[in-house]
Design an enzyme around this catalytic site. Structure first.
Site, mmCIF file in Angstrom:
data_model
loop_
_atom_site.group_PDB
_atom_site.id
_atom_site.type_symbol
_atom_site.label_atom_id
_atom_site.label_comp_id
_atom_site.label_asym_id
_atom_site.label_seq_id
_atom_site.Cartn_x
_atom_site.Cartn_y
_atom_site.Cartn_z
ATOM 1 C CE LYS B 51 36.324 -36.850 -7.795
ATOM 2 N NZ LYS B 51 37.289 -37.075 -8.875
ATOM 3 C CB SER B 126 39.073 -33.575 -9.376
ATOM 4 O OG SER B 126 38.637 -34.845 -9.804
ATOM 5 C CB SER B 150 40.797 -37.029 -10.643
ATOM 6 O OG SER B 150 40.662 -35.898 -11.453
#
Lengths: 89, 449
Positions: B51, B126, B150
């Site tokens: 990420k 996210s 997330s």
């Protein structure tokens, strides 16, 4: 929220918002704070939990270790006569 | 189902395997925007992505923000360092996300990732790109991060396994902080076995993170499943109907117990209070000088320089900085922030009591996958309310996993299973058992051998 209080927050956070953002954020701000006020319906008793699990507070040995890639850090900074340049105070 | 990592490494690949795979991936990425950056030099191993808020030496790590454009770390996060040195893995690239992790649907960034099943739908956030990457490729695993859901939310919307470990089991060194007392690095993959393999590689005490303190992981199976009535009632009727079918399936092996928990039902407000308070301090360091965005207008006065640079934050980041700063004001700090911390302790106590006896199971999200256009119409409060199920385990630092359990109108649905601190293996074991009787379905299988 009063304009004066909103402007105080902008100043201390070093933020600037457009006229459009100002209207939107102020309106959202009031809704979110009203939502946060729901916690007043919960009876809270006890100590605050700063972390979800116990943190033993273990520290590492205070020993100098060479940094693997210090050259890339130097490349990033704006320099003049060997000094790093920053904004005026 | 077995481990794709083991399967992949045991099979000889064609010479042009990676060239073909990256050509396919680049085409798919034009459609789904999973990756900010693809590393086509990744060859010879099972692909691994990170990420965009987890530092990888030499690769731009912008946390989904214009403020960090151009930030190239000169070090690896501990989680990355521990896995990247293993020759079984090859670093495939950096995946997209909501700015600094501020979002449930992946839309709070310049180029949002799009759902792997249908690009008109939200990928979830996210860790949006991480979930899409796992759903596009069978032989790929994503390192992601969760603050309030997330990992679970995008895993649910893209039909992959999203595992969030106990707070403090994986070092946060090299993670770009959102909220230090809530952030957890975890894994997204197509099987529970792969999530476990990677979890075992990245976890463990680290000298560079004093909060990384949980070393012992257990596998204590439970025979009860708790369902929280008041929370389930808030889910859409379609979600409730599908979830009831899941409970019926599980009912033959587990005792299903319906209970009430007002503190879990009301966890959203205390969570956002703590998260925003911490975020507002963490984001103070972005000034257009030290990291990423580099202003060269040094003729400007100190305040003007920093205020101009900080215009690069997106609107959600600005909103959270302002709210977080307000909450920490001397006059209201006890009313909001301190009280939220006390509620967190009460929530942990209540969940702990249940989790000693059983698991807590819920849908991962209260709605089916929304279209991106519809997400944009949600107010902040409506959007925060979507975290209803994912917030309690995140606020309490409890390990949880989202796994696919049904497909409705061609889109996957995820369920979230929670267990007690340090009992992480138990929920991965539960999902492994689930996978033996349920086949996950994907629209794309790039790089299939």
């Amino acid at each position: 929220m009063q304009d004066k209080e909103f402007d105080r927050l902008l100043k201390i956070t070093r933020l600037r918002v457009s006229a459009e953002e100002r209207v939107q954020i102020k309106s959202d701000f009031e809704q979110v704070i009203a939502y946060f006020d729901e916690i007043s319906s919960l009876e809270a008793d006890g100590e605050p939990a700063y972390h979800p699990v116990e943190i033993p507070g273990r520290l590492r040995e205070d020993k100098v270790k060479p940094f693997a890639d210090s050259e890339s850090l130097k490349k990033r900074a704006k320099t003049s006569n060997g000094y790093i340049v920053g904004p005026k105070l | 189902m077995t481990s794709y990592i083991e399967e992949f490494n045991g099979i000889e690949k064609q010479k042009d395997y990676y060239d073909n795979l990256f050509a396919q991936l680049e085409r798919a990425n034009e459609e789904h925007h999973a990756f900010n950056l693809i590393n086509k030099d990744a060859k010879g191993g099972f692909l691994l992505s990170t990420k965009a808020n987890i530092c990888v030496r030499g690769f731009e790590t912008d946390a989904g923000s214009k403020m960090l454009k151009g930030y190239v770390p000169s070090f690896n996060a501990t989680a990355v360092e521990r896995i990247i040195s293993d020759k079984r893995f090859a670093f495939a690239g950096v995946t997209g996300m909501d700015e600094f992790g501020f979002g449930t649907f992946g839309t709070n960034t310049e180029v949002p990732a799009r759902n792997a099943f249908d690009r008109e739908y939200a990928a979830g956030g996210s860790s949006s790109g991480a979930a899409v990457a796992a759903a596009l490729m069978k032989y790929q695993v994503s390192i992601a991060e969760s603050t309030g859901g997330s990992i679970a939310a995008p895993a649910s919307l893209n039909g992959v396994v999203g595992f969030t470990p106990t707070y403090g089991t994986v070092s946060r060194y090299g993670l770009i902080d959102y909220a230090n007392s809530l952030d957890k690095i975890g894994v997204m993959a197509r099987s529970s076995d792969d999530a476990r393999i990677v979890f075992d590689m990245i976890r463990g005490i680290d000298d560079y993170d004093t909060t990384c303190a949980v070393e012992k992981i257990t596998l204590e199976r439970r025979k009860k499943i708790f369902v929280i009535n008041g929370m389930l009632e808030k889910a859409d009727s379609g979600i409730r109907a599908a979830f009831e079918k899941l409970l019926n399936k599980l009912g033959s092996r587990y005792e299903i117990v319906h209970v009430d928990s007002s503190i879990m039902e009301k966890a959203i407000a205390p969570y956002y209070i703590i998260a925003m308070a911490e975020a507002s301090t963490n984001l103070a360091k972005y000034t257009g000088y030290k990291y990423g965005l580099m202003s060269e207008d040094f003729y400007k006065q100190y305040n003007e320089f920093f205020t101009d640079a900080r215009e690069s934050f997106g609107i959600e980041a600005k909103r959270r900085i302002l709210l977080g700063t307000f909450i920490r004001s001397e006059s209201v700090k006890d009313k909001y922030y301190t009280k939220a911390l006390v509620i967190r302790r009460m929530l942990i106590k209540e969940m702990d009591r249940m989790l000693k006896e059983g698991y807590i199971l819920s849908p991962t999200l209260p709605i089916k996958a929304p279209k991106i256009a519809d997400v944009k119409k949600l107010s902040p409060v409506e959007s925060y309310s979507m975290d209803l199920f994912t917030i309690p385990p995140n606020l309490g630092g409890f390990p949880h996993v989202s796994f696919p359990y049904d497909y409705v109108d061609g889109m996957p649905l995820g369920a979230q299973l929670v267990t007690g601190h340090g009992n992480d293996y138990a929920i991965l074991d539960f999902v492994k058992e689930w996978e033996e009787g349920f086949e996950y379905v994907y629209r794309k299988n790039l790089g299939e051998l």
